[in-house]
Structure formats: structure tokens, C-alpha cells
Design a protein around this motif. Structure first.
Motif, short mmCIF file in Angstrom:
data_model
loop_
_atom_site.label_atom_id
_atom_site.label_comp_id
_atom_site.label_asym_id
_atom_site.label_seq_id
_atom_site.Cartn_x
_atom_site.Cartn_y
_atom_site.Cartn_z
N LEU A 200 -59.36 -55.75 48.61
CA LEU A 200 -60.16 -55.78 49.71
C LEU A 200 -59.80 -54.47 50.15
CD1 LEU A 200 -62.49 -56.93 51.50
CD2 LEU A 200 -61.06 -58.56 51.45
N LEU A 201 -58.04 -55.68 51.12
CA LEU A 201 -57.12 -54.82 51.66
C LEU A 201 -57.08 -52.97 51.07
CD1 LEU A 201 -55.35 -58.08 52.49
CD2 LEU A 201 -56.42 -56.98 53.36
N ASP A 202 -57.10 -53.18 50.09
CA ASP A 202 -57.14 -51.43 50.05
C ASP A 202 -57.57 -50.47 50.32
OD1 ASP A 202 -54.31 -52.32 48.31
OD2 ASP A 202 -55.70 -52.17 46.25
N ARG A 203 -59.42 -51.08 50.22
CA ARG A 203 -60.62 -50.72 50.72
C ARG A 203 -60.20 -50.21 52.15
NH1 ARG A 203 -62.96 -53.82 46.93
NH2 ARG A 203 -63.94 -55.37 48.27
N LEU A 204 -60.15 -51.28 52.89
CA LEU A 204 -60.28 -51.86 54.59
C LEU A 204 -59.56 -51.32 54.84
CD1 LEU A 204 -60.65 -55.12 55.45
CD2 LEU A 204 -61.81 -53.25 55.46
N GLU A 205 -57.77 -50.78 54.60
CA GLU A 205 -56.51 -49.56 54.28
C GLU A 205 -57.43 -48.15 54.50
OE1 GLU A 205 -51.79 -50.26 54.71
OE2 GLU A 205 -52.59 -50.18 52.78
N SER A 206 -57.73 -47.89 53.35
CA SER A 206 -58.34 -46.56 53.11
C SER A 206 -58.93 -46.21 53.78
CB SER A 206 -58.35 -46.56 51.22
OG SER A 206 -59.47 -46.59 51.66
N LYS A 207 -59.79 -47.32 54.39
CA LYS A 207 -61.39 -46.50 55.51
C LYS A 207 -60.46 -46.48 56.87
CE LYS A 207 -64.77 -48.93 52.98
NZ LYS A 207 -65.58 -49.34 52.08
N GLY A 208 -59.23 -46.95 57.00
CA GLY A 208 -58.56 -46.73 58.50
C GLY A 208 -58.78 -47.82 59.08
N PHE A 209 -59.57 -49.19 58.79
CA PHE A 209 -59.38 -50.66 59.56
C PHE A 209 -58.33 -51.34 59.47
CE2 PHE A 209 -64.25 -49.58 58.47
CZ PHE A 209 -64.68 -49.73 59.81
N VAL A 210 -57.41 -50.99 58.84
CA VAL A 210 -56.04 -52.93 58.55
C VAL A 210 -54.37 -51.95 58.24
CG1 VAL A 210 -57.80 -54.42 58.42
CG2 VAL A 210 -56.69 -52.86 56.45
N ARG A 211 -54.21 -52.17 58.28
CA ARG A 211 -52.55 -51.36 57.83
C ARG A 211 -51.79 -53.41 57.65
NH1 ARG A 211 -53.48 -49.58 63.13
NH2 ARG A 211 -52.93 -50.75 64.75
N ARG A 212 -50.90 -52.78 56.30
CA ARG A 212 -49.78 -53.41 56.46
C ARG A 212 -48.97 -53.40 57.08
NH1 ARG A 212 -52.63 -51.93 51.18
NH2 ARG A 212 -53.08 -54.39 50.22
N VAL A 213 -48.54 -54.60 57.32
CA VAL A 213 -47.07 -53.77 58.12
C VAL A 213 -45.85 -55.24 58.04
CG1 VAL A 213 -47.89 -52.73 59.97
CG2 VAL A 213 -47.72 -55.42 60.31
N LYS A 214 -44.36 -55.07 58.67
CA LYS A 214 -43.38 -55.79 57.99
C LYS A 214 -44.07 -57.17 58.91
CE LYS A 214 -39.81 -53.24 55.59
NZ LYS A 214 -40.41 -53.25 54.58
N HIS A 215 -43.76 -58.60 58.16
CA HIS A 215 -43.87 -59.49 59.29
C HIS A 215 -43.19 -59.54 60.20
CE1 HIS A 215 -44.02 -64.03 59.37
NE2 HIS A 215 -44.72 -64.46 58.45
N PRO A 216 -43.36 -60.59 61.09
CA PRO A 216 -42.34 -60.45 62.14
C PRO A 216 -41.18 -60.89 62.48
CG PRO A 216 -44.52 -61.80 62.79
CD PRO A 216 -44.46 -60.87 61.35
N THR A 217 -41.12 -61.94 61.02
CA THR A 217 -40.10 -62.84 61.30
C THR A 217 -39.69 -62.97 60.05
OG1 THR A 217 -41.71 -64.77 61.54
CG2 THR A 217 -40.78 -64.09 63.97
N ASP A 218 -40.40 -62.63 58.95
CA ASP A 218 -39.87 -62.70 58.05
C ASP A 218 -39.73 -61.11 57.09
OD1 ASP A 218 -39.05 -62.78 54.65
OD2 ASP A 218 -40.39 -64.46 54.54
N LYS A 219 -39.07 -59.96 56.95
CA LYS A 219 -39.29 -58.39 56.40
C LYS A 219 -39.38 -58.75 55.33
CE LYS A 219 -38.56 -57.98 60.54
NZ LYS A 219 -39.56 -57.17 61.28
N ARG A 220 -39.39 -59.46 54.60
CA ARG A 220 -39.50 -59.55 53.02
C ARG A 220 -41.36 -59.79 53.08
NH1 ARG A 220 -36.51 -64.47 51.12
NH2 ARG A 220 -37.30 -65.61 52.81
#
Length: 160
Positions: A80-100
Motif C-alpha cells: 500500500l505504501l509503495d503504491r502511495l509513494e509511487s503516486k506521490g501522495f506519501v514519502r518515507r522519512v527517517k523517524h524524528p527521534t529514532d533514525k533507525r
């Protein structure tokens, strides 16, 4: 107890519960169709559109958070997230407090394209609520909250 043995209050409650089930089914169907139509306008499916709604209401979430909220299996959330990201609706980013860890955040500009589809519906809701008292609306809010919790639990059971 046979039907003839029912007390008048029990018969009335059974009738109203039956009506509630029918109206609930009808409401569910039109809700799914509405969200499917909105989603289709943007090349999404209803699950994708509702996932965007969760992200809009809750803020950036991890894939695990989304799995818990949606009741979807983790592998399904990844797709689901792969599809939403490829359509430009979401992006995956590093967690603000836990960079892992990674969180999913909305592309607000892209999401703004969906807002117009809901403006007429929001006006319709406000107009329809005019015929109900504040107390009646509080009862509806309480009922829908309980039903949402129960339906979320049912969806989660189905994916386990």
C-alpha cells in the motif's frame, strides 16, 4: 419466548434494531461507493484514500502504526505504501527521534488535490445536522464511536 410472549418494549427494540441494521448496511454501501469514487478521481483505491485520511488525522506514522490502525497485514501495508509513494501522495522519512526507524508522511500539496471532492459533502453534512438537537448529535457521536471501535476490532480479527 415466542413472538407472542414478547413485551411491547422488546418488540419495539427488536424492530428498531432491525431497521438500524438495514440503515447501517445502506450507509456502509454508500460510504464505500463515495470513497471509491473520490479515490478513483485521483487514481487511488478506497483503501489508499482512507490510509491518506489516517495520515492526515494522526500525522506521520510508521508502517506498523498503519497496520494497527487499518487492520491490514504488514505485508499489505508495505505494498500500500509503495503504491502511495509511487503516486506521490506519501514519502518515507527517517523517524524524528529514532533514525533507525522510518515514518510515512503526507505530501500535503498532492493531498490538497483531494480536498475539493469533500467540500460539497461537508456542506451537506452541516445542513443535514440542522434537523437534530445537540443531544441527538451527541448520541450519534457516541454510537458511531462505539461502532468504529467494534468494526476496527472485527477488521483486525479478519486479517489475523
Amino acid at each position: 419466548m415466542t413472538k407472542g410472549d414478547e413485551k411491547p418494549g422488546e418488540a419495539a427494540r427488536a424492530e428498531v434494531l432491525g431497521q438500524l441494521m438495514e440503515v447501517g448496511r445502506a450507509h456502509s454501501a454508500v460510504t464505500v461507493m463515495f470513497h471509491s469514487a473520490v479515490a478513483a478521481k485521483q487514481g487511488l483505491n478506497a483503501t489508499e484514500e482512507k490510509t491518506l485520511d489516517y495520515l492526515q488525522r494522526k500525522g506521520p506514522l510508521t508502517a506498523k502504526d498503519l497496520a494497527e490502525l487499518t487492520g491490514l497485514a504488514p505485508a499489505s501495508v508495505t505494498g500500500l505504501l509503495d503504491r502511495l509513494e509511487s503516486k506521490g501522495f506519501v514519502r518515507r522519512v527517517k523517524h524524528p527521534t529514532d533514525k533507525r526507524r522510518v515514518v510515512v508522511e503526507l505530501n500535503q500539496e498532492k493531498l490538497a488535490e483531494l480536498a475539493g471532492f469533500f467540500e460539497d459533502w461537508a456542506r451537506d453534512i452541516v445542513e443535514a445536522c440542522e434537523e437534530f438537537s445537540t443531544e441527538e448529535l451527541r448520541t450519534v457521536v457516541r454510537f458511531l464511536s462505539v461502532m468504529s471501535e467494534r468494526q476496527h476490532a472485527a477488521a483486525t480479527r479478519l486479517t489475523r
